[in-house]
Design a protein around this motif. Structure first.
Motif, mmCIF file in Angstrom:
data_model
loop_
_atom_site.group_PDB
_atom_site.id
_atom_site.type_symbol
_atom_site.label_atom_id
_atom_site.label_comp_id
_atom_site.label_asym_id
_atom_site.label_seq_id
_atom_site.Cartn_x
_atom_site.Cartn_y
_atom_site.Cartn_z
ATOM 1 N N ARG A 39 50.165 -86.559 -39.376
ATOM 2 C CA ARG A 39 51.025 -85.442 -38.952
ATOM 3 C C ARG A 39 50.931 -85.203 -37.445
ATOM 4 N NH1 ARG A 39 54.600 -85.702 -42.822
ATOM 5 N NH2 ARG A 39 53.641 -85.501 -44.857
ATOM 6 N N GLU B 171 52.977 -87.808 -35.855
ATOM 7 C CA GLU B 171 54.388 -87.527 -36.136
ATOM 8 C C GLU B 171 54.912 -86.448 -35.168
ATOM 9 O OE1 GLU B 171 55.100 -85.409 -39.914
ATOM 10 O OE2 GLU B 171 56.722 -86.806 -40.323
ATOM 11 N N PHE C 227 64.012 -84.113 -48.235
ATOM 12 C CA PHE C 227 62.918 -84.748 -48.982
ATOM 13 C C PHE C 227 63.037 -86.274 -48.952
ATOM 14 C CE2 PHE C 227 60.023 -85.301 -52.580
ATOM 15 C CZ PHE C 227 59.145 -84.251 -52.368
ATOM 16 N N PHE D 146 48.455 -93.599 -42.721
ATOM 17 C CA PHE D 146 47.907 -92.632 -43.688
ATOM 18 C C PHE D 146 46.515 -93.082 -44.117
ATOM 19 C CE2 PHE D 146 50.437 -89.211 -45.726
ATOM 20 C CZ PHE D 146 51.592 -89.277 -44.961
ATOM 21 N N GLY E 235 60.305 -87.007 -44.444
ATOM 22 C CA GLY E 235 60.447 -85.896 -45.385
ATOM 23 C C GLY E 235 59.559 -84.697 -45.068
#
Ligand code: S3P
Length: 175
Positions: A57, A60, A9, A48, A79
Motif C-alpha cells: 500500500r 501504491e 473492485f 505482496f 481495487g
C-alpha cells in the motif's frame, strides 16, 4: 486537459474499460498496477509476498502520487487504491473519478472467470471468495462512493461514456 481515474473492485473491468475509453478519447492509459510492476521490476504478487499488504500500500500510494499529474490520461487504479491513506482525496484533487460499480454476484462471476493471479484472493474457494467480496466491498464502498460519477458496469456503453466524458470536460473542466 484532465485526468480520468477509474476506480472499483477487482474484476469490475477497470483496465479493459480504460483501454477502450482511451482509444475513443485519444488519451493515454496508465494502469497503476502495471506502473508499479514496471517501476519495481517485479509482480504485484511478489511485492505482496515480500513486503506484505502494508508495504504494498505504501508503494501504491507513492506510485499514485507520481502519475496523478499525467495529463490526457485514463488511469486504471487497483481495487484497493482509493481505500488507503488519503488516496481518494488525491484522486479527486487531480481529475475526474468514475466508480465502476458491480454487485457481489457479478463480481464473483467475473473474478472467477479471470485467470489473473490476485494475491488477496489467491487459493480461495467459491464460498470463501463470495464472503471476501461481500465483506471487502462493504468496507470499500464508502470510498468508492466518493467518486464524481458512479456507473453500473452492466449497463455500460463505452461509446456513450466517452461522449459523456467529452461533454463533461468541455463544460466543466477540472484543473
Ligand atoms: C487489489 C487489487 C488489484 C491489485 C492488488 C490489490 C485490491 O488490482 O492492486 O492485487 O486490494 O483490491 P485490480 O483491481 O486491478 O485487480
Amino acid at each position: 486537459m484532465t485526468t480520468i481515474f477509474l476506480i472499483g473492485f477487482m474484476g469490475a473491468g477497470k483496465t479493459t474499460i480504460a483501454k477502450e475509453l482511451a482509444k475513443k478519447l485519444d488519451y493515454n492509459v496508465i494502469d497503476l498496477d502495471e506502473y508499479i510492476e514496471k517501476k519495481h521490476n517485479t509482480s504485484i504478487e511478489q511485492l505482496f509476498h515480500e513486503k506484505g499488504e502494508n508495504g504494498f500500500r505504501a508503494l501504491e500510494k507513492e506510485a499514485l502520487a507520481e502519475i496523478v499529474k499525467t495529463e490526457k490520461s485514463i488511469i486504471a487504479t487497483g481495487g484497493g487504491t482509493p481505500c488507503f491513506y488519503n488516496n481518494m482525496e488525491v484522486i479527486n484533487q487531480h481529475g475526474i473519478s468514475i466508480y465502476l460499480k458491480l454487485g457481489v454476484e457479478n463480481l464473483m462471476e467475473r473474478i472467477i472467470e479471470s485467470k489473473q493471479e490476485r494475491p488477496l484472493i489467491k487459493g480461495m474457494g467459491p464460498h470463501q471468495l463470495k464472503e471476501f467480496i461481500a465483506q471487502t466491498l462493504a468496507v470499500r464502498e464508502p470510498y468508492y462512493m466518493q467518486a464524481n460519477y458512479k456507473l453500473k458496469v452492466k449497463d455500460l456503453q463505452i461509446g456513450a461514456l466517452a461522449d459523456f466524458i467529452k461533454a463533461e470536460m468541455f463544460t466543466a473542466p477540472i484543473n
